[in-house]
Design an enzyme around this catalytic site. Structure first.
Site, PDB file in Angstrom:
ATOM      1  CE  LYS A 170      75.952  74.355  39.414  1.00 42.95           C
ATOM      2  NZ  LYS A 170      76.163  72.955  39.849  1.00 42.95           N
ATOM      3  CD  GLU A 245      70.307  72.006  24.983  1.00 41.02           C
ATOM      4  OE1 GLU A 245      69.091  71.761  25.159  1.00 41.02           O
ATOM      5  OE2 GLU A 245      71.212  71.190  25.170  1.00 41.02           O
ATOM      6  CB  CYS A 279      68.841  67.915  25.491  1.00 43.76           C
ATOM      7  SG  CYS A 279      70.433  68.059  24.711  1.00 43.76           S
ATOM      8  CD  GLU A 379      64.184  66.956  28.437  1.00 48.54           C
ATOM      9  OE1 GLU A 379      64.277  67.790  29.354  1.00 48.54           O
ATOM     10  OE2 GLU A 379      64.906  66.978  27.429  1.00 48.54           O
TER      11      GLU A 379
HETATM   12  P1  NAP Z   1      68.856  71.121  36.409  1.00 46.50           P
HETATM   13  O1  NAP Z   1      68.449  71.225  37.829  1.00 46.50           O
HETATM   14  O2  NAP Z   1      68.304  72.071  35.438  1.00 46.50           O
HETATM   15  O3  NAP Z   1      70.461  71.161  36.406  1.00 46.50           O
HETATM   16  C1  NAP Z   1      71.287  71.742  35.423  1.00 46.50           C
HETATM   17  C2  NAP Z   1      72.336  72.641  36.078  1.00 46.50           C
HETATM   18  O4  NAP Z   1      71.709  73.787  36.667  1.00 46.50           O
HETATM   19  C3  NAP Z   1      73.111  71.959  37.199  1.00 46.50           C
HETATM   20  O5  NAP Z   1      74.451  72.420  37.199  1.00 46.50           O
HETATM   21  C4  NAP Z   1      72.365  72.468  38.415  1.00 46.50           C
HETATM   22  O6  NAP Z   1      73.082  72.393  39.619  1.00 46.50           O
HETATM   23  C5  NAP Z   1      72.091  73.903  38.034  1.00 46.50           C
HETATM   24  N1  NAP Z   1      71.033  74.546  38.827  1.00 46.50           N
HETATM   25  C6  NAP Z   1      70.031  73.979  39.549  1.00 46.50           C
HETATM   26  N2  NAP Z   1      69.283  74.912  40.158  1.00 46.50           N
HETATM   27  C7  NAP Z   1      69.803  76.114  39.834  1.00 46.50           C
HETATM   28  C8  NAP Z   1      69.473  77.473  40.141  1.00 46.50           C
HETATM   29  N3  NAP Z   1      68.436  77.781  40.927  1.00 46.50           N
HETATM   30  N4  NAP Z   1      70.230  78.455  39.623  1.00 46.50           N
HETATM   31  C9  NAP Z   1      71.267  78.174  38.808  1.00 46.50           C
HETATM   32  N5  NAP Z   1      71.641  76.915  38.488  1.00 46.50           N
HETATM   33  C10 NAP Z   1      70.924  75.894  38.979  1.00 46.50           C
HETATM   34  O7  NAP Z   1      68.553  69.662  35.890  1.00 46.50           O
HETATM   35  P2  NAP Z   1      68.454  68.334  36.782  1.00 46.50           P
HETATM   36  O8  NAP Z   1      67.676  68.551  38.038  1.00 46.50           O
HETATM   37  O9  NAP Z   1      69.818  67.847  36.979  1.00 46.50           O
HETATM   38  O10 NAP Z   1      67.616  67.401  35.797  1.00 46.50           O
HETATM   39  C11 NAP Z   1      66.206  67.507  35.774  1.00 46.50           C
HETATM   40  C12 NAP Z   1      65.663  67.418  34.375  1.00 46.50           C
HETATM   41  O11 NAP Z   1      66.195  68.453  33.548  1.00 46.50           O
HETATM   42  C13 NAP Z   1      66.001  66.155  33.623  1.00 46.50           C
HETATM   43  O12 NAP Z   1      65.194  65.090  33.975  1.00 46.50           O
HETATM   44  C14 NAP Z   1      65.834  66.599  32.194  1.00 46.50           C
HETATM   45  O13 NAP Z   1      64.489  66.549  31.828  1.00 46.50           O
HETATM   46  C15 NAP Z   1      66.296  68.028  32.220  1.00 46.50           C
HETATM   47  N6  NAP Z   1      67.709  68.131  31.762  1.00 46.50           N
HETATM   48  C16 NAP Z   1      67.945  68.609  30.526  1.00 46.50           C
HETATM   49  C17 NAP Z   1      69.239  68.668  30.060  1.00 46.50           C
HETATM   50  C18 NAP Z   1      69.549  69.181  28.697  1.00 46.50           C
HETATM   51  O14 NAP Z   1      70.538  68.761  28.111  1.00 46.50           O
HETATM   52  N7  NAP Z   1      68.795  70.117  28.178  1.00 46.50           N
HETATM   53  C19 NAP Z   1      70.293  68.247  30.858  1.00 46.50           C
HETATM   54  C20 NAP Z   1      70.023  67.783  32.137  1.00 46.50           C
HETATM   55  C21 NAP Z   1      68.733  67.734  32.567  1.00 46.50           C
HETATM   56  P3  NAP Z   1      73.068  71.077  40.541  1.00 46.50           P
HETATM   57  O15 NAP Z   1      74.453  70.565  40.377  1.00 46.50           O
HETATM   58  O16 NAP Z   1      72.784  71.539  41.912  1.00 46.50           O
HETATM   59  O17 NAP Z   1      72.019  70.136  40.032  1.00 46.50           O
END
Ligand code: NAP
Ligand code: MG
Length: 475
Positions: A170, A245, A279, A379
């Site tokens: 996904k 990660e 990240c 972050e």
């Molecule tokens: P996120 O919500 O953690 O999204 C990452 C993935 O997880 C997406 O595919 C997301 O789906 C999915 N997801 C969301 N809620 C979930 C749940 N309850 N169960 C399983 N999977 C789920 O990150 P974001 O909201 O896009 O970004 C927020 C913050 O996260 C950023 O500002 C940054 O600080 C951090 N981030 C870190 C990384 C990294 O490389 N470590 C990458 C992205 C973001 P959706 O498609 O619905 O969002």
């Protein structure tokens, strides 16, 4: 406008069991570029069934079969270069040059590296009368973010295929198109049916169904800490292995013996690359009190060399943030930095001049940052740099390690002994010295709350394997 409402399940493009859709937006224009299905729990069930059915055969394929498969994938991937570059620029807002040199290339490199590693990878080991076997872990669920649409997916997929594990992927709903092209690549490369399954949709539904599915053995996730915790809780109920990660707040330590201008260039380009949505971004720049003023002048001088702008403009170094939500989040952090009393050296809130449409953020630099401030602890995921001063080497190391994170660390310096000492003292999974060449065999992952597990290369393959002891095999 594209309409990509089908999932890829069991070797076929197939309709969702639900009617819900999600719009995909170009963050540079704020225009809708397409729609995808918001998949359902039933869609995930079908995908897991297909992967489970593929498991007995795929897990028993020979190493050379899987090396061939990875080579065929790399070949087909290369044929789709223009499509990847165009799509990543559209859905992520990455400058064309970066979509090509960074995003496209990273995705490709993981498949090539996995094939190379597999060649010398040992799946069995004899220890006296015991045979140790490394076997495919089973069905893997992969949940990926939007910041590197080909890298984050490919590193997981290359390792899973190398290990003989069928998957359900996904991707982020914000950047699903790179994954759709990847599915077409796998189809063309002849990935056996059921080995790769793509279910598009939201994290709340599709991601949740993956992390709680009783017939998935392993979940590999990249994204935020909050979601990582939820995934771990879900996975615990069926004792799934989890790899996480989760980003960081990485320090870059500038040592006094290093050329200040060169150091400023490394620091600024690192923070602004991919609009700061990285990240491993070196968001805390640690400079000695003695060198602070000189460093700040150098930062001001190099900033214009890394301009924000339209991703289609060749001179652009970084484009917009991926979405309005991320823009708002970063604006809040910049406000917070000012409220906390950090000195705004460059940038600030609001859009850069001439870029009122699109989720653009000014290159923002704070100095006089205290490591206890929110902007030094959380972050931000935007083009925001925080300069923190240190007294001496031990103070620099103390500040570097004063964080809940431990994904990466950076040292710029000339004296090899000091550099090595600092590198060994930072509690993080990846330390970069000056401007190192890319190494796709180097394990990637975090200490502390930056995650669990390692991706990339042979360490990445290990994640998708179980270990079996056959005792008395040759007694
Ligand atoms: P996120 O919500 O953690 O999204 C990452 C993935 O997880 C997406 O595919 C997301 O789906 C999915 N997801 C969301 N809620 C979930 C749940 N309850 N169960 C399983 N999977 C789920 O990150 P974001 O909201 O896009 O970004 C927020 C913050 O996260 C950023 O500002 C940054 O600080 C951090 N981030 C870190 C990384 C990294 O490389 N470590 C990458 C992205 C973001 P959706 O498609 O619905 O969002
Ligand atoms: Mg999200």
């Amino acid at each position: 406008m594209r309409s990509d409402l089908l999932h890829y399940i069991n070797g076929e493009w197939t309709e969702s069991s639900g009617k819900d859709t999600i719009e995909v937006i170009n963050p540079a224009t704020e225009e809708v570029i397409g729609t995808i299905s918001n998949g359902t729990k039933e869609d995930v069930d079908r995908a897991v069934k297909a992967a489970r059915a593929a498991f007995p055969h795929f897990s028993q394929t020979s190493k050379s079969d899987r090396i061939d498969l990875l080579h065929r994938i790399a070949e087909e991937y290369e044929k789709r270069k223009d499509d990847f570059v165009e799509m990543i620029t559209q859905e992520l807002g990455a400058p064309v040059k970066m979509s090509n040199k960074v995003h496209y290339n990273m995705g490709l490199s993981h498949f090539k590296e996995a094939a190379k590693q597999l060649d010398t990878f040992e799946f069995t080991e004899n220890r006296g009368s015991t045979l140790i076997r490394k076997e495919s872990i089973g069905v893997s669920g992969l949940i990926t973010p939007w910041n590197f649409p080909t890298n984050q997916t490919s590193t997981k997929l290359a390792s899973a295929f190398a290990a003989g594990s069928p998957v359900v992927l996904k991707p982020s709903e914000l950047t699903p198109y790179a994954a759709i092209i990847l599915a077409e690549v796998f189809e063309a490369a002849g990935v056996p049916k059921g080995v790769f399954n793509l279910v598009n949709g939201s994290g709340e539904t599709v991601g949740d169904a993956i992390s709680s599915h009783p017939d998935i053995d392993f979940v590999s996730f990249t994204g935020s800490g909050a979601v990582g915790q939820k995934i771990s809780e879900n996975a615990a109920k069926t004792v799934k292995r989890v790899a996480l990660e989760l980003g960081g707040k990485s320090p870059l330590i500038v040592l006094d013996d290093y050329d200040v201008k060169k150091a400023a260039k490394i620091a600024v380009s690192n923070v602004l690359a991919n609009s700061g949505q990285v990240c491993t971004a070196a968001t805390r720049t640690l400079v000695s009190k003695a060198k602070h003023d000189e460093f700040v002048e150098a930062v001001k001088e190099v900033l214009p060399k890394f301009p924000v702008g339209d991703p289609r403009d060749e001179n652009t170094f970084y484009g917009p943030l991926v979405a309005e939500k991320q823009y708002d989040r970063v604006q809040d952090y910049i406000k917070k930095g000012e409220e906390e009393g950090a000195t705004l050296l460059a940038g600030g809130t609001g859009k850069p001049e001439g870029l009122e449409k699109g989720y653009y953020v000014k290159p923002t630099v704070f100095t006089n940052v205290n490591n206890d401030m929110v902007i030094a602890r959380e972050e931000i995921f935007g083009p925001v740099m925080s300069i923190i001063t240190y007294d001496d080497l031990e103070d620099a190391i103390r500040i570097a390690n004063d964080t809940i994170y431990g994904l990466a660390g950076y040292v710029v310096g000339d004296d090899p002994k000091t550099v090595e000492y600092v590198a060994s003292s930072i509690r993080a999974g990846r330390i970069s010295i000056n401007t190192p060449p890319a190494d796709f065999s180097a394990p990637f992952g975090g200490y502390k709350q930056s995650g669990i597990g390692r991706e990339w290369g042979d360490y990445g393959i290990e994640e998708y394997l179980e270990i079996k002891s056959v005792v008395g095999m040759s007694s």
